[in-house]
Every structure is written in C-alpha cells, then in structure tokens.
Design a protein around this motif. Structure first.
Motif, short mmCIF file in Angstrom:
data_model
loop_
_atom_site.label_atom_id
_atom_site.label_comp_id
_atom_site.label_asym_id
_atom_site.label_seq_id
_atom_site.Cartn_x
_atom_site.Cartn_y
_atom_site.Cartn_z
N THR A 37 10.62 -19.52 7.20
CA THR A 37 11.36 -18.42 7.83
C THR A 37 11.56 -17.30 6.82
N ARG A 38 11.35 -16.07 7.28
CA ARG A 38 11.57 -14.89 6.44
C ARG A 38 12.39 -13.88 7.23
N VAL A 39 13.45 -13.37 6.59
CA VAL A 39 14.32 -12.40 7.24
C VAL A 39 14.06 -11.02 6.65
N LEU A 40 13.79 -10.06 7.50
CA LEU A 40 13.56 -8.68 7.09
C LEU A 40 14.69 -7.80 7.62
N VAL A 41 15.11 -6.84 6.81
CA VAL A 41 16.07 -5.82 7.26
C VAL A 41 15.28 -4.52 7.40
N ILE A 42 15.07 -4.12 8.64
CA ILE A 42 14.19 -3.00 8.95
C ILE A 42 15.02 -1.79 9.37
N PRO A 43 14.74 -0.60 8.82
CA PRO A 43 15.46 0.60 9.28
C PRO A 43 15.27 0.81 10.78
N LEU A 44 16.34 1.22 11.43
CA LEU A 44 16.28 1.48 12.87
C LEU A 44 16.11 2.97 13.10
N GLU A 45 15.00 3.33 13.70
CA GLU A 45 14.74 4.72 14.05
C GLU A 45 15.34 5.01 15.42
N THR A 46 16.07 6.11 15.51
CA THR A 46 16.70 6.48 16.77
C THR A 46 16.12 7.80 17.26
N ILE A 47 15.64 7.80 18.48
CA ILE A 47 15.09 9.01 19.10
C ILE A 47 16.13 9.53 20.10
N ILE A 48 16.66 10.73 19.81
CA ILE A 48 17.76 11.29 20.61
C ILE A 48 17.30 12.62 21.20
N ILE A 64 15.19 -8.72 11.44
CA ILE A 64 14.07 -9.35 12.14
C ILE A 64 13.71 -10.63 11.39
N THR A 65 13.71 -11.74 12.11
CA THR A 65 13.40 -13.04 11.51
C THR A 65 11.99 -13.46 11.93
N LEU A 66 11.13 -13.65 10.95
CA LEU A 66 9.77 -14.13 11.19
C LEU A 66 9.71 -15.62 10.91
N LYS A 67 8.96 -16.34 11.73
CA LYS A 67 8.79 -17.77 11.51
C LYS A 67 7.32 -18.10 11.64
N GLY A 68 6.76 -18.66 10.58
CA GLY A 68 5.33 -18.98 10.58
C GLY A 68 4.96 -19.59 9.25
N GLU A 69 3.68 -19.70 9.01
CA GLU A 69 3.22 -20.26 7.75
C GLU A 69 3.58 -19.30 6.61
N ALA A 111 -1.40 -11.04 12.37
CA ALA A 111 -0.85 -12.32 11.92
C ALA A 111 -0.38 -13.15 13.10
N ASN A 112 -0.50 -14.46 12.95
CA ASN A 112 -0.05 -15.38 13.99
C ASN A 112 1.32 -15.94 13.60
N PHE A 113 2.36 -15.36 14.19
CA PHE A 113 3.70 -15.91 13.95
C PHE A 113 3.91 -17.06 14.92
N LEU A 114 4.77 -17.96 14.52
CA LEU A 114 5.25 -18.91 15.51
C LEU A 114 6.21 -18.17 16.45
N GLU A 115 7.06 -17.33 15.84
CA GLU A 115 7.99 -16.54 16.65
C GLU A 115 8.62 -15.47 15.77
N TYR A 116 9.22 -14.48 16.41
CA TYR A 116 10.08 -13.55 15.68
C TYR A 116 11.26 -13.22 16.58
N THR A 117 12.41 -13.01 15.96
CA THR A 117 13.61 -12.65 16.69
C THR A 117 14.21 -11.41 16.06
N ILE A 118 14.99 -10.67 16.85
CA ILE A 118 15.61 -9.43 16.37
C ILE A 118 17.10 -9.48 16.64
N ASP A 119 17.87 -8.98 15.71
CA ASP A 119 19.32 -8.95 15.85
C ASP A 119 19.83 -7.58 15.39
#
Length: 315
Positions: A37-48, A64-69, A111-119
């Motif tokens: 598992t790898r957790v990334l903190v990604i900047p959030l771009e807002t279009i207004i 964003i949490t990536l899960k894979g090899e 890339a082939n992730f097993l899954e990714y989730t966003i929070d």
C-alpha cells in the motif's frame, strides 16, 4: 453408466462447493498478501466559473491510496496522478456537493493496481457572486521598536491592491496586511519588499503579491518648559554682592523622552558668571546652563539679565 457418473459428481456436492470456495479464498488471500500500500497526497485542482467564488475554504489536497505490487506502485511519479473538482457547470450562487475526479497518465495509466481509493470522495462547496475591489495595504512591523524611537514617514507602493472575494465577505475585507517586517534599532531610512497576506483562503489577491514598504526610524524628541527658574550667581568676588533680587527665567529644553522626564534642575543648572566683575556697577549678563549632554536648550527667556553689583557691606 452416465447416471452413475453424474451421481458420483453431485454426491456430497455441498462439501465440494465449500472446498472450491475455500481454495478460491486462499488463492485470493495469497495474491493479496503480495500487494503493498502506498499513500499519496495529491494537490486538488479546483475549476471555478469566473462569475462565482467559493465562500468556504476548499481542501488543498486529497489522499489517494494505491494498492498493488511494490515495484509497480512505487514506480509511479506523483505527477502522474491528478485530482480535480470541476465547478464550471454552476452559474448561480448556492451550495453544491461535487465529486472529486482522479486522472491517471504516464506510468499510472498503464500500471495494474489492485485498487485505489480517494479521501475525500467529494466536497461540499458554497458558491457566491464574485466581487472585485481595491483595498489599502497596511504594513506590519514585527520587531519591537526600542524605547525613545519611532517609525515615521511610512510609504507603501502600491498603496492599494485589487482583491477578488465572495460577496458575503466583501464588506468584512477592508484592508490587507503585509507579512511581519523586521525593523532596525538605529536611525535611518529603510525599505523592504513584503509579501501580502490574504485574510482568508477564499480572498484572492489579483496581480500584486508583494509591495514595497519604505519607512524611517527616528529618535522621539520631546519638549519641556520650566517656568520661573531661579538663577545662580557664580564667580562674584567676595568683596562684592548683588543688590536686589535676580530675575527668574523660562527655560525650554528638548531631548529623548526618558531624559526629559527624568531631568531635575539642580542649583547651578541655570547661572550667570560674574568672575569678570571687579567693581560695583550695573551689568547685563548672559544666562549660562549646565545640563546633561543629552539635553538640548531650545530657548532661555530672558537670555540676558541685568544685575546691580555693590560693595559688600561690612558687618
């Protein structure tokens, strides 16, 4: 014969199905155990939309949490994954809940992730009409000014800057402050390019992110007037004396606040020197002062006094 084979296949079918399910579960768990598992903190771009502005602060990043090899998920640059919340479809003020969209590119795309989730998955945003206006800039001096000194002749260039904010906040934003500016403890003229500080994340500074601040540090000079100050006679011959009372004077002095407030006029501070007088007569004599070197004499009135000198009477 065929019926016997089918009968044997379906004989004890429940345990067989359970065995297959258990085998499938073990296979799944075995494969899952190989993933990291790898957790990334990604900047959030807002279009207004141009005509609207958010009232509430929006998150600046998402998790964003990536899960894979391991060799796969750790080879993905963070720049290959982006997160966006698109508000461009809204044209009127209101409160909206909008999903966060994740976009993959480059290595992340293949890339082939097993899954990714966003929070979080989505955000709630209140939009209001956008107002632009000019507000004055107020410099902030962070360091304490030494006693007896002051900051004068403060200039800010430009003196006003343009901001954009939601209409709900417009009446509360009356000025902008700079970052804290460190000052010197010595007299002189100084300048500093200071960063502007937005009071809220939903208040945007247009064009000017910095201003030039100029100021001068000077000693605080205060004034004090002493009325009816007696004059001391010095240097008069023992055979002579003053006939009558000496006039009093008005003394005006200046200096640093502490020096002026602590000034005490002692005997001999205001005097006349009659050491050159060797015989009786009427003389006009200049007033002399004996004050601390930090005190400046602004005026003495009168600056000269008239004295009548007579022979001292023998007792």
């Amino acid at each position: 014969m065929k019926q016997n084979k089918l009968a044997r296949i379906f004989e004890n079918w429940v345990p067989k199905i359970l065995s297959l399910l258990a085998a499938a579960l073990l296979f799944y768990l075995y494969n899952v155990s190989k993933y990291d598992t790898r957790v990334l903190v990604i900047p959030l771009e807002t279009i207004i939309p141009d005509a609207l502005a958010p009232v509430n602060p929006l998150p600046g990043a998402v998790r964003i949490t990536l899960k894979g090899e391991s060799n796969v998920i750790y080879s993905i640059p963070e720049s290959d994954i982006s997160a966006t919340v698109n508000l461009s479809s809204f044209s009127t003020p209101g409160t909206y809940r909008v999903p966060i969209a994740v976009e993959k590119k480059g290595i992340a795309m293949s890339a082939n992730f097993l899954e990714y989730t966003i929070d979080p998955l989505d955000i709630e945003v209140q939009l209001d009409k956008k107002i632009t206006k000019k507000v004055p800039v107020v410099p902030v001096f962070g360091s304490e000014i030494p006693e007896n000194y002051e900051i004068i002749n403060i200039q800010v260039q430009p003196a006003e800057v343009e901001i954009a904010c939601p209409a709900l906040l417009s009446d509360t934003i009356l000025k902008l402050h700079t970052e804290s500016i460190t000052t010197s403890s010595q007299e002189g003229v100084y300048s500093y390019r200071a960063k502007l500080i937005s009071p809220k994340s939903t208040v945007k500074i247009i064009n000017n992110q910095n201003v030039m601040v100029l100021w001068e540090i000077k000693k605080i000079i205060v004034y004090k007037t002493f009325q009816d100050v007696p004059v001391t006679v010095q240097g008069l011959s023992d055979s002579l004396e003053i006939n009558g009372d000496l006039a009093t004077v008005t003394l005006k002095v200046s200096g640093l606040r502490y020096d002026i407030e602590s000034l005490i006029l002692e005997s001999g501070s205001i005097k006349i020197n009659l050491s050159d007088v060797i015989e009786p007569g009427v003389y006009s004599v200049a007033i002399e002062t004996k004050l601390p070197p930090t005190i400046r004499v602004e005026s003495i009135l009168p600056s000269n006094i008239t004295v009548r000198v007579i022979k001292k009477k023998v007792q």
